[in-house]
Design a protein around this motif. Structure first.
Motif, PDB file in Angstrom:
ATOM      1  N   ILE A 144       0.875  -1.186   0.000  1.00  0.00           N
ATOM      2  CA  ILE A 144       0.000   0.000   0.000  1.00  0.00           C
ATOM      3  C   ILE A 144       0.911   1.233   0.000  1.00  0.00           C
ATOM      4  N   PRO A 145       0.669   2.198  -0.910  1.00  0.00           N
ATOM      5  CA  PRO A 145       1.609   3.317  -1.092  1.00  0.00           C
ATOM      6  C   PRO A 145       2.078   4.018   0.188  1.00  0.00           C
ATOM      7  N   THR A 146       1.156   4.353   1.078  1.00  0.00           N
ATOM      8  CA  THR A 146       1.578   5.074   2.281  1.00  0.00           C
ATOM      9  C   THR A 146       2.477   4.195   3.146  1.00  0.00           C
ATOM     10  N   ILE A 147       2.164   2.920   3.208  1.00  0.00           N
ATOM     11  CA  ILE A 147       2.956   2.011   4.039  1.00  0.00           C
ATOM     12  C   ILE A 147       4.287   1.729   3.378  1.00  0.00           C
ATOM     13  N   LYS A 148       4.248   1.555   2.079  1.00  0.00           N
ATOM     14  CA  LYS A 148       5.491   1.316   1.335  1.00  0.00           C
ATOM     15  C   LYS A 148       6.469   2.462   1.577  1.00  0.00           C
ATOM     16  N   LYS A 149       5.938   3.651   1.529  1.00  0.00           N
ATOM     17  CA  LYS A 149       6.772   4.846   1.745  1.00  0.00           C
ATOM     18  C   LYS A 149       7.379   4.830   3.147  1.00  0.00           C
ATOM     19  N   PHE A 150       6.565   4.428   4.110  1.00  0.00           N
ATOM     20  CA  PHE A 150       7.024   4.404   5.500  1.00  0.00           C
ATOM     21  C   PHE A 150       8.116   3.368   5.717  1.00  0.00           C
ATOM     22  N   LEU A 151       8.075   2.301   4.908  1.00  0.00           N
ATOM     23  CA  LEU A 151       9.065   1.232   5.046  1.00  0.00           C
ATOM     24  C   LEU A 151      10.387   1.545   4.352  1.00  0.00           C
ATOM     25  N   GLU A 152      10.412   2.651   3.639  1.00  0.00           N
ATOM     26  CA  GLU A 152      11.645   3.010   2.930  1.00  0.00           C
ATOM     27  C   GLU A 152      12.582   3.815   3.823  1.00  0.00           C
ATOM     28  N   PRO A 153      13.904   3.742   3.535  1.00  0.00           N
ATOM     29  CA  PRO A 153      14.848   4.537   4.324  1.00  0.00           C
ATOM     30  C   PRO A 153      14.511   6.015   4.207  1.00  0.00           C
ATOM     31  N   GLY A 154      14.763   6.766   5.283  1.00  0.00           N
ATOM     32  CA  GLY A 154      14.482   8.204   5.252  1.00  0.00           C
ATOM     33  C   GLY A 154      13.101   8.534   5.793  1.00  0.00           C
ATOM     34  N   SER A 155      12.287   7.521   6.037  1.00  0.00           N
ATOM     35  CA  SER A 155      10.968   7.809   6.616  1.00  0.00           C
ATOM     36  C   SER A 155      11.112   8.014   8.120  1.00  0.00           C
ATOM     37  N   GLN A 156       9.988   8.299   8.796  1.00  0.00           N
ATOM     38  CA  GLN A 156      10.045   8.520  10.238  1.00  0.00           C
ATOM     39  C   GLN A 156      10.048   7.236  11.044  1.00  0.00           C
ATOM     40  N   ARG A 157      10.026   6.102  10.365  1.00  0.00           N
ATOM     41  CA  ARG A 157      10.070   4.828  11.074  1.00  0.00           C
ATOM     42  C   ARG A 157      11.384   4.726  11.843  1.00  0.00           C
ATOM     43  N   LYS A 158      11.324   4.228  13.048  1.00  0.00           N
ATOM     44  CA  LYS A 158      12.524   4.145  13.871  1.00  0.00           C
ATOM     45  C   LYS A 158      13.157   2.759  13.778  1.00  0.00           C
ATOM     46  N   PRO A 159      14.485   2.702  13.958  1.00  0.00           N
ATOM     47  CA  PRO A 159      15.171   1.417  13.868  1.00  0.00           C
ATOM     48  C   PRO A 159      14.955   0.567  15.123  1.00  0.00           C
ATOM     49  N   VAL A 160      15.429  -0.659  15.058  1.00  0.00           N
ATOM     50  CA  VAL A 160      15.382  -1.567  16.197  1.00  0.00           C
ATOM     51  C   VAL A 160      16.105  -0.905  17.379  1.00  0.00           C
ATOM     52  N   PRO A 161      15.569  -1.022  18.582  1.00  0.00           N
ATOM     53  CA  PRO A 161      16.206  -0.349  19.717  1.00  0.00           C
ATOM     54  C   PRO A 161      17.628  -0.846  19.964  1.00  0.00           C
ATOM     55  N   GLY A 162      18.566   0.107  20.028  1.00  0.00           N
ATOM     56  CA  GLY A 162      19.962  -0.244  20.301  1.00  0.00           C
ATOM     57  C   GLY A 162      20.326   0.177  21.717  1.00  0.00           C
ATOM     58  N   ASP A 163      21.589  -0.022  22.060  1.00  0.00           N
ATOM     59  CA  ASP A 163      22.036   0.283  23.424  1.00  0.00           C
ATOM     60  C   ASP A 163      21.828   1.742  23.782  1.00  0.00           C
ATOM     61  N   LYS A 164      22.064   2.629  22.803  1.00  0.00           N
ATOM     62  CA  LYS A 164      21.946   4.057  23.090  1.00  0.00           C
ATOM     63  C   LYS A 164      20.503   4.409  23.451  1.00  0.00           C
ATOM     64  N   TYR A 165      19.567   3.812  22.714  1.00  0.00           N
ATOM     65  CA  TYR A 165      18.151   4.064  22.985  1.00  0.00           C
ATOM     66  C   TYR A 165      17.790   3.597  24.387  1.00  0.00           C
ATOM     67  N   VAL A 166      18.206   2.374  24.716  1.00  0.00           N
ATOM     68  CA  VAL A 166      17.883   1.801  26.024  1.00  0.00           C
ATOM     69  C   VAL A 166      18.455   2.674  27.139  1.00  0.00           C
ATOM     70  N   GLU A 167      19.694   3.118  26.930  1.00  0.00           N
ATOM     71  CA  GLU A 167      20.363   3.946  27.935  1.00  0.00           C
ATOM     72  C   GLU A 167      19.612   5.272  28.123  1.00  0.00           C
ATOM     73  N   THR A 168      19.186   5.866  27.020  1.00  0.00           N
ATOM     74  CA  THR A 168      18.461   7.142  27.086  1.00  0.00           C
ATOM     75  C   THR A 168      17.156   6.991  27.859  1.00  0.00           C
ATOM     76  N   VAL A 169      16.401   5.954  27.516  1.00  0.00           N
ATOM     77  CA  VAL A 169      15.120   5.723  28.197  1.00  0.00           C
ATOM     78  C   VAL A 169      15.348   5.531  29.687  1.00  0.00           C
TER      79      VAL A 169
END
Lengths: 176, 222
Positions: A144-169
């Protein structure tokens, strides 16, 4: 006084400061026609969303577990995904032969399920191997176009949580 | 077949109690089937009645509904306890979700290991008096109306009074710093449908005891 219950997430929209993830999602879904008008279809969407949510909450908590518990918990979650949640969703998809979980068009339930599927696949790439209907579902919703766009690099979708994210939270919420 | 909703759960509060409250507030009579063996639970799964193999289950209007929130949402929508527009709905949802977080602490409390009980109890009190009750005290004070949202009884009011009474069972003086909530509690308790539900002989369930805990563990744990 921006956080009603002193918790995040908080979304400012339509002059409200909304908290409680489920409330926020519910509002967005209703406002943008991803939640049906008919009470019974809504009920069905709510049931799927509820189950999918339960699964995603396990994943949310995973990065915050002590290292020695992570692997065991991950195995446990995968088992729940395949033995409980995906099993239910696969049955639904088989039942009516349509491309969407509820009714004949995209709803909140579909978006939520796709997110959950992708989340589980990140940990176990072949998790859908026994679920042909869900594979078709995934392909369909991803295209679906809107979802396809969201799945592409550069969208606002966030990556898998890494150590930095966990530490910040942890630091912000003082979760020590 | 009677057409009345049928509640399938243990004979106790747990995750079904808010559903009992909401149906009662809406003046809807219902039937109950109480589970006390693992075989009954496994049969429900085998029959395909439990979408995610979990309780509670409510048979209503031809649907086999699971997921507490979905069930409550349906009842609220059907019986006009969900506000008049999207924004009132949003406010009700926010309140309901907050109260649910508090109530979940209470539901899980009897199942906590003995060494964690004192800490968990203290946390329930802390959250009630510092996080949740102040929000509703403030809301009621600000608009001066009888109900939390839209000047009309809603799902949020029913959820709140249930939570207040549950916390009071553990901490009788918990509302001492909350005059608005005290008045709210009295007002809502006196509404005919709620008053009836608070009387002996109603479907309202007592606080969980050892027998209830043992039943739940026996049915759900392999």
């Amino acid at each position: 006084g921006s956080l009603l219950f002193q918790q995040v997430p908080m979304v400012e929209m339509d002059s409200m400061k909304m908290v409680q993830t489920r409330g926020i999602l519910s509002y967005i879904a209703a406002k943008h026609n991803l939640y049906r008008k008919d009470l019974k279809e809504r009920a069905l969407i709510d049931m799927y969303v509820g189950g999918t949510d339960d699964l995603m909450v396990f994943f949310m908590k995973l990065p915050f577990l002590p290292a020695e518990d992570k692997e065991k918990e991950l195995a446990h979650i995968i088992q729940k995904a395949t033995g409980r949640y995906f099993l239910a969703d696969e049955k639904v998809s088989t039942g009516h032969g349509q491309h969407f979980l509820v009714g004949n068009c995209l709803s909140w339930a579909d978006v939520h399920l796709l997110e959950a599927i992708l989340m589980v696949e990140e940990k176990k790439l072949d998790v859908l191997s026994a679920f042909p209907r869900l594979q078709a579902f995934k392909a369909n919703i991803s295209s679906i176009p809107t979802i396809k766009k969201f799945l592409e690099p550069g969208s606002q979708r966030k990556p898998v949580p890494g150590d930095k994210y966990v530490e910040t939270v942890r630091r912000v919420l003082r979760m020590y | 077949m009677s057409g009345k909703p049928k509640l399938i759960y243990f004979n106790g509060r747990g995750r079904m109690e808010p559903i009992r409250w909401l149906l009662a507030a809406a003046g809807v009579e219902f039937e109950e089937f109480f589970l006390d063996t693992r075989e009954q639970y496994l049969k429900l799964i085998k029959d395909g009645s439990l979408m995610f193999q979990q309780l509670p289950l409510v048979e209503i209007d031809g649907m086999k509904m699971v997921q507490t929130r979905a069930i409550l949402s349906y009842i609220a929508g059907k019986y006009n306890l969900y506000g008049k527009d999207l924004k009132e709905r949003a406010l009700i949802d926010m309140y309901v979700e907050g109260i649910t977080d508090l109530r979940n602490m209470i539901i899980l409390f009897p199942f906590s290991p003995p060494e964690a009980k004192e800490k968990n109890l203290a946390l329930i009190l802390e959250r009630a008096t510092h996080r949740y009750f102040p929000v509703f005290e403030k809301a009621l004070k600000q608009h001066g109306q009888d109900f939390l949202v839209g000047n009309k009884l809603s799902w949020a009011d029913v959820q709140l009074i249930e939570a207040i009474l549950a916390v009071e069972e553990k901490f009788p003086a918990v509302l001492s710093g909350f005059p608005q909530l005290q008045a709210f509690k009295t007002r809502i308790s006196n509404m005919p449908a709620i008053k009836k539900f608070l009387q002996p002989g109603s479907p309202r369930k007592p606080p969980p005891d050892d027998h209830y805990i043992a039943t739940v563990l026996e049915v759900l744990i392999e």
